[in-house]
Design a protein around this motif. Structure first.
Motif, PDB file in Angstrom:
ATOM      1  N   THR A  65       0.839  -1.201   0.000  1.00  0.00           N
ATOM      2  CA  THR A  65       0.000   0.000   0.000  1.00  0.00           C
ATOM      3  C   THR A  65       0.871   1.247   0.000  1.00  0.00           C
ATOM      4  OG1 THR A  65      -1.740  -1.150   1.223  1.00  0.00           O
ATOM      5  CG2 THR A  65      -1.825   1.255   1.195  1.00  0.00           C
ATOM      6  N   VAL A  66       0.588   2.150  -0.932  1.00  0.00           N
ATOM      7  CA  VAL A  66       1.263   3.449  -0.990  1.00  0.00           C
ATOM      8  C   VAL A  66       0.252   4.511  -0.572  1.00  0.00           C
ATOM      9  CG1 VAL A  66       2.474   5.122  -2.444  1.00  0.00           C
ATOM     10  CG2 VAL A  66       2.779   2.657  -2.840  1.00  0.00           C
ATOM     11  N   SER A  67       0.617   5.335   0.413  1.00  0.00           N
ATOM     12  CA  SER A  67      -0.274   6.388   0.907  1.00  0.00           C
ATOM     13  C   SER A  67       0.357   7.757   0.690  1.00  0.00           C
ATOM     14  CB  SER A  67      -0.570   6.173   2.399  1.00  0.00           C
ATOM     15  OG  SER A  67      -1.205   4.930   2.606  1.00  0.00           O
ATOM     16  N   PHE A  68      -0.464   8.805   0.938  1.00  0.00           N
ATOM     17  CA  PHE A  68      -0.032  10.154   0.606  1.00  0.00           C
ATOM     18  C   PHE A  68      -0.329  11.119   1.748  1.00  0.00           C
ATOM     19  CE2 PHE A  68      -1.181   7.704  -3.077  1.00  0.00           C
ATOM     20  CZ  PHE A  68      -0.027   7.791  -3.840  1.00  0.00           C
ATOM     21  N   GLU A  69       0.372  12.232   1.721  1.00  0.00           N
ATOM     22  CA  GLU A  69       0.286  13.225   2.793  1.00  0.00           C
ATOM     23  C   GLU A  69      -1.155  13.675   3.015  1.00  0.00           C
ATOM     24  OE1 GLU A  69       2.087  17.676   3.781  1.00  0.00           O
ATOM     25  OE2 GLU A  69       2.988  16.445   2.206  1.00  0.00           O
ATOM     26  N   SER A  70      -1.541  13.721   4.304  1.00  0.00           N
ATOM     27  CA  SER A  70      -2.855  14.197   4.742  1.00  0.00           C
ATOM     28  C   SER A  70      -4.016  13.374   4.188  1.00  0.00           C
ATOM     29  CB  SER A  70      -3.065  15.672   4.352  1.00  0.00           C
ATOM     30  OG  SER A  70      -2.054  16.472   4.913  1.00  0.00           O
ATOM     31  N   LYS A  71      -3.714  12.207   3.602  1.00  0.00           N
ATOM     32  CA  LYS A  71      -4.758  11.328   3.057  1.00  0.00           C
ATOM     33  C   LYS A  71      -5.645  12.053   2.044  1.00  0.00           C
ATOM     34  CE  LYS A  71      -3.905   7.596   5.531  1.00  0.00           C
ATOM     35  NZ  LYS A  71      -3.553   6.303   4.922  1.00  0.00           N
ATOM     36  N   LYS A  72      -5.069  13.049   1.351  1.00  0.00           N
ATOM     37  CA  LYS A  72      -5.871  13.838   0.415  1.00  0.00           C
ATOM     38  C   LYS A  72      -6.119  13.110  -0.896  1.00  0.00           C
ATOM     39  CE  LYS A  72      -3.974  17.517  -1.180  1.00  0.00           C
ATOM     40  NZ  LYS A  72      -3.256  18.817  -1.265  1.00  0.00           N
ATOM     41  N   TYR A  73      -5.368  12.044  -1.152  1.00  0.00           N
ATOM     42  CA  TYR A  73      -5.571  11.245  -2.352  1.00  0.00           C
ATOM     43  C   TYR A  73      -5.690   9.774  -1.965  1.00  0.00           C
ATOM     44  CZ  TYR A  73      -4.139  15.532  -4.646  1.00  0.00           C
ATOM     45  OH  TYR A  73      -4.065  16.834  -5.047  1.00  0.00           O
ATOM     46  N   PRO A  74      -6.424   8.982  -2.730  1.00  0.00           N
ATOM     47  CA  PRO A  74      -6.628   7.570  -2.376  1.00  0.00           C
ATOM     48  C   PRO A  74      -5.323   6.780  -2.417  1.00  0.00           C
ATOM     49  CG  PRO A  74      -7.458   8.016  -4.587  1.00  0.00           C
ATOM     50  CD  PRO A  74      -7.133   9.345  -3.989  1.00  0.00           C
ATOM     51  N   ASP A  75      -5.269   5.738  -1.589  1.00  0.00           N
ATOM     52  CA  ASP A  75      -4.105   4.858  -1.569  1.00  0.00           C
ATOM     53  C   ASP A  75      -3.978   4.095  -2.877  1.00  0.00           C
ATOM     54  OD1 ASP A  75      -3.703   5.671   1.019  1.00  0.00           O
ATOM     55  OD2 ASP A  75      -4.471   3.843   1.947  1.00  0.00           O
ATOM     56  N   VAL A  76      -2.748   3.687  -3.168  1.00  0.00           N
ATOM     57  CA  VAL A  76      -2.484   2.817  -4.303  1.00  0.00           C
ATOM     58  C   VAL A  76      -2.160   1.433  -3.758  1.00  0.00           C
ATOM     59  CG1 VAL A  76      -0.948   2.336  -6.240  1.00  0.00           C
ATOM     60  CG2 VAL A  76      -1.649   4.685  -5.767  1.00  0.00           C
ATOM     61  N   LEU A  77      -2.931   0.430  -4.167  1.00  0.00           N
ATOM     62  CA  LEU A  77      -2.717  -0.948  -3.730  1.00  0.00           C
ATOM     63  C   LEU A  77      -2.089  -1.743  -4.873  1.00  0.00           C
ATOM     64  CD1 LEU A  77      -6.115  -1.606  -1.894  1.00  0.00           C
ATOM     65  CD2 LEU A  77      -3.989  -0.697  -0.952  1.00  0.00           C
ATOM     66  N   ILE A  78      -0.953  -2.363  -4.597  1.00  0.00           N
ATOM     67  CA  ILE A  78      -0.229  -3.099  -5.640  1.00  0.00           C
ATOM     68  C   ILE A  78      -0.201  -4.581  -5.257  1.00  0.00           C
ATOM     69  CG2 ILE A  78       1.893  -3.224  -6.982  1.00  0.00           C
ATOM     70  CD1 ILE A  78       2.521  -0.396  -6.049  1.00  0.00           C
ATOM     71  N   PRO A  79      -0.981  -5.408  -5.933  1.00  0.00           N
ATOM     72  CA  PRO A  79      -1.032  -6.837  -5.592  1.00  0.00           C
ATOM     73  C   PRO A  79       0.220  -7.591  -6.030  1.00  0.00           C
ATOM     74  CG  PRO A  79      -2.375  -6.387  -7.514  1.00  0.00           C
ATOM     75  CD  PRO A  79      -1.883  -5.057  -7.037  1.00  0.00           C
ATOM     76  N   LYS A  80       0.405  -8.763  -5.433  1.00  0.00           N
ATOM     77  CA  LYS A  80       1.517  -9.667  -5.736  1.00  0.00           C
ATOM     78  C   LYS A  80       2.878  -9.003  -5.543  1.00  0.00           C
ATOM     79  CE  LYS A  80      -1.191 -12.384  -9.060  1.00  0.00           C
ATOM     80  NZ  LYS A  80      -1.277 -12.897 -10.448  1.00  0.00           N
ATOM     81  N   THR A  81       2.949  -8.111  -4.555  1.00  0.00           N
ATOM     82  CA  THR A  81       4.213  -7.453  -4.202  1.00  0.00           C
ATOM     83  C   THR A  81       4.391  -7.500  -2.691  1.00  0.00           C
ATOM     84  OG1 THR A  81       3.175  -5.260  -4.064  1.00  0.00           O
ATOM     85  CG2 THR A  81       4.101  -5.911  -6.198  1.00  0.00           C
ATOM     86  N   TYR A  82       5.657  -7.327  -2.269  1.00  0.00           N
ATOM     87  CA  TYR A  82       5.980  -7.479  -0.848  1.00  0.00           C
ATOM     88  C   TYR A  82       6.877  -6.325  -0.372  1.00  0.00           C
ATOM     89  CZ  TYR A  82       4.154 -12.109  -1.790  1.00  0.00           C
ATOM     90  OH  TYR A  82       3.336 -13.154  -2.167  1.00  0.00           O
ATOM     91  N   GLY A  83       6.332  -5.123  -0.502  1.00  0.00           N
ATOM     92  CA  GLY A  83       7.078  -3.933  -0.102  1.00  0.00           C
ATOM     93  C   GLY A  83       7.794  -3.302  -1.279  1.00  0.00           C
TER      94      GLY A  83
END
Length: 204
Positions: free
Chosen positions: A84-102
């Motif tokens: 999961t990639v997140s952004f400052e102040s949660k102003k934009y939706p997270d990016v979820l990348i499947p089949k990855t481990y960091g």
């Protein structure tokens, strides 16, 4: 006797009266106090509080409005294989990348682009590969610029620019990728060759 008394009285009054010429009035501040005051003027400027960046966070002009914000890998679900990639102040939706481990995130600045792109270098179940994902922020939503692609670590991806603008086709991007190839000259009998291809930009 009266004359002597009058003279003594005038003399006494003259000695007790304050002098009109008292000289300059000296401020109680010393010279060192004045110098210190000049060197340390009272500031009226507002204090700017910088955000505390999470570990691994990077700042970029992702929205193209010169108001940068940070992105970071906020969660790694090793059981489900989701990063999961997140952004400052949660102003934009997270990016979820499947089949990855960091992995890591970085702003990608390309010539002719009006904003920074978000490049995610993700870890796969096979530690010998890195997989790359490129996103652009459009209408407050993160969209893929191209499909993900992998590079084998034997190809030393850290020494190359994995994505760049195609100088002959501005609407396309050049990217490197690894391909399995049988190789009789190798001790293993195979090798991972580094190839390059041009792909059309998506969501542009």
């Amino acid at each position: 006797m009266k004359l002597i008394t009058i003279v003594l009285f005038i003399f006494a009054v003259g000695c007790g009266a304050p002098s009109k010429n008292t000289g300059p009035i000296i401020d109680s501040k010393t010279e060192s106090d004045v110098i210190t005051s000049k060197n340390n003027p009272t500031s009226t400027e507002p204090t700017v509080v910088k955000p505390i960046l999470p570990k691994g966070a990077v700042i970029g002009n992702y929205n193209g409005d010169l108001k940068p914000f940070y992105a970071h890998v906020s969660k790694i679900d090793t059981k489900k294989g989701v990063t999961t990639v997140s952004f400052e102040s949660k102003k934009y939706p997270d990016v979820l990348i499947p089949k990855t481990y960091g992995g890591t995130v970085a702003p990608l600045i390309l010539e002719g682009f009006d904003r920074d792109l978000l490049l995610v270098t993700a870890k796969l179940e096979d530690p010998n590969f890195n997989k790359y994902f490129l996103y652009v922020l459009r209408n407050s939503t993160w969209k893929p610029v191209m499909n993900g692609f992998a590079i084998h670590k034997s190809n030393n991806p850290e020494t190359i620019q994995v994505i760049r603008v195609n100088p002959e086709k501005p609407n396309e991007l050049l990217r490197y990728y690894s391909v399995f190839d049988l190789d009789s000259t190798s001790e293993l009998g195979y090798t991972w060759r580094l190839l390059e291809e041009s792909v059309v930009k998506n969501n542009w």
